[in-house]
Design an enzyme around this catalytic site. Structure first.
Site, mmCIF file in Angstrom:
data_model
loop_
_atom_site.group_PDB
_atom_site.id
_atom_site.type_symbol
_atom_site.label_atom_id
_atom_site.label_comp_id
_atom_site.label_asym_id
_atom_site.label_seq_id
_atom_site.Cartn_x
_atom_site.Cartn_y
_atom_site.Cartn_z
ATOM 1 C CG HIS A 96 6.979 -2.118 2.532
ATOM 2 N ND1 HIS A 96 6.866 -1.043 3.379
ATOM 3 C CD2 HIS A 96 5.770 -2.744 2.549
ATOM 4 C CE1 HIS A 96 5.650 -1.013 3.886
ATOM 5 N NE2 HIS A 96 4.962 -2.029 3.407
ATOM 6 C CG MET B 41 -1.995 -1.093 1.140
ATOM 7 S SD MET B 41 -3.479 -0.761 2.115
ATOM 8 C CE MET B 41 -2.797 -0.567 3.748
ATOM 9 C CE LYS C 102 4.381 -4.796 11.763
ATOM 10 N NZ LYS C 102 2.954 -4.620 11.437
ATOM 11 C CG ASP C 103 0.708 -7.598 7.699
ATOM 12 O OD1 ASP C 103 0.063 -7.025 8.581
ATOM 13 O OD2 ASP C 103 1.483 -6.999 6.931
ATOM 14 C CG ASN D 25 4.107 5.477 4.619
ATOM 15 O OD1 ASN D 25 5.048 6.257 4.485
ATOM 16 N ND2 ASN D 25 3.545 5.267 5.785
ATOM 17 C CG LEU D 26 7.199 1.359 -0.405
ATOM 18 C CD1 LEU D 26 7.990 0.967 -1.636
ATOM 19 C CD2 LEU D 26 6.202 0.264 -0.044
ATOM 20 C CD GLN E 144 -1.891 -9.105 4.218
ATOM 21 O OE1 GLN E 144 -2.709 -8.213 4.377
ATOM 22 N NE2 GLN E 144 -0.625 -8.861 3.903
#
Length: 279
Positions: A33, A26, A149-150, A28-29, A153
């Site tokens: 990322h 999404m 981390k997710d 805002n790296l 997901q």
């Protein structure tokens, strides 16, 4: 590195190219990322194509969440991606990806998607699965990389790919932390300097949960202790749990464990997890 704002342009740029490794974000790296992009670069090889998408997906935000204030930093993100070895950035606007209301959605099974994050953020994983499935159809990757981390997901996406028989290898990227142990997150930017120090309590408590359970503490006792620790420090915890790594079910003796937590520190909701061995 090429930047594409339309589905047609992205598809045309990848036509006949292989292998393709994909990192959906999404924007805002941060360094977490970029580590996924480097992992994708290594997996694709020198002749492969690395694609990173940047799209703030409205479908996975509840009305009271931070969709409108989520940082959009495309120019900075593209500069970072270029240095990390990315070949293509797919950065559509909302009208391009959702030209009409998205009536067709991917509904993951409730046993996995309506617990933990899905319980506290109803519809979240439907939004995630829908946008990821759509991005997979556009990019048609051979490999896709998602951060651990997710944790939930990553598991939801792996199950979706397996059940839909998609020809995509899903790789999990390890969680990156700063020197003090704080998991890197775009939402860390909402924290004050003082809160960044306080935020370390989340990962410390998750590690302590694994240690206490390994030492013989009961599951319910360990989880209640962790919730009390955060509450006493001024946090508002949603959950602090120990689960089986492979399916997030209630663990039995000998299962590989993961400690997962989500809590608000001030107005910022943080999530983290730590993998550990079974008791």
């Amino acid at each position: 590195m090429l930047i594409h704002h339309t589905i047609a342009a992205q598809r045309a740029a990848l036509r006949g190219r292989a292998p393709i490794a994909f990192v959906p974000t999404m924007g805002n790296l941060h360094e977490g990322h970029l580590a996924l992009v480097r992992q994708a670069r290594a997996a694709a090889g020198p002749d492969g194509q690395v694609v990173c998408s940047i799209f703030v997906n409205r479908l996975q935000f509840a009305p009271h969440e931070d969709f409108d204030r989520y940082p959009r930093t495309l120019e900075r993100d593209c500069a970072l991606l270029r240095e990390a070895g990315c070949d293509h950035v797919f950065a559509p606007d909302e009208a391009e990806l959702y030209p009409e209301p998205q009536g067709y959605k991917v509904q993951p099974p409730s046993a996995l998607a309506d617990i933990l994050e899905g319980h506290f953020r109803p519809g979240f994983f439907t939004g995630v699965c829908t946008v990821v499935a759509k991005l997979f159809h556009i990019v048609q990757p051979h490999i896709a990389v998602f951060g651990k981390k997710d944790y939930q997901q990553l598991m939801v996406i792996r199950r979706m790919v397996a059940q839909m028989a998609l020809p995509i290898e899903i790789l999990g990227g390890e969680t990156l932390r700063n020197a003090q142990g704080l998991a890197l997150s775009s939402r860390n930017g909402y924290l004050s300097d003082e809160q960044r120090e306080q935020a370390l309590l989340l990962s410390r408590t998750l590690r302590d949960m694994l240690q206490r359970h390994a030492a013989g503490a009961a599951l319910e006792e360990t989880e209640a202790w962790a919730m009390a620790q955060l509450s006493a420090a001024g946090w508002a915890p949603d959950y602090m749990v120990l689960r089986r790594q492979h399916d997030l079910g209630t663990p039995a003796a000998g299962d590989a464990l993961v400690a997962l937590g989500a809590a608000k520190l001030g107005n910022t909701r943080l999530i983290d997890n730590i993998e550990g061995r079974g008791a």
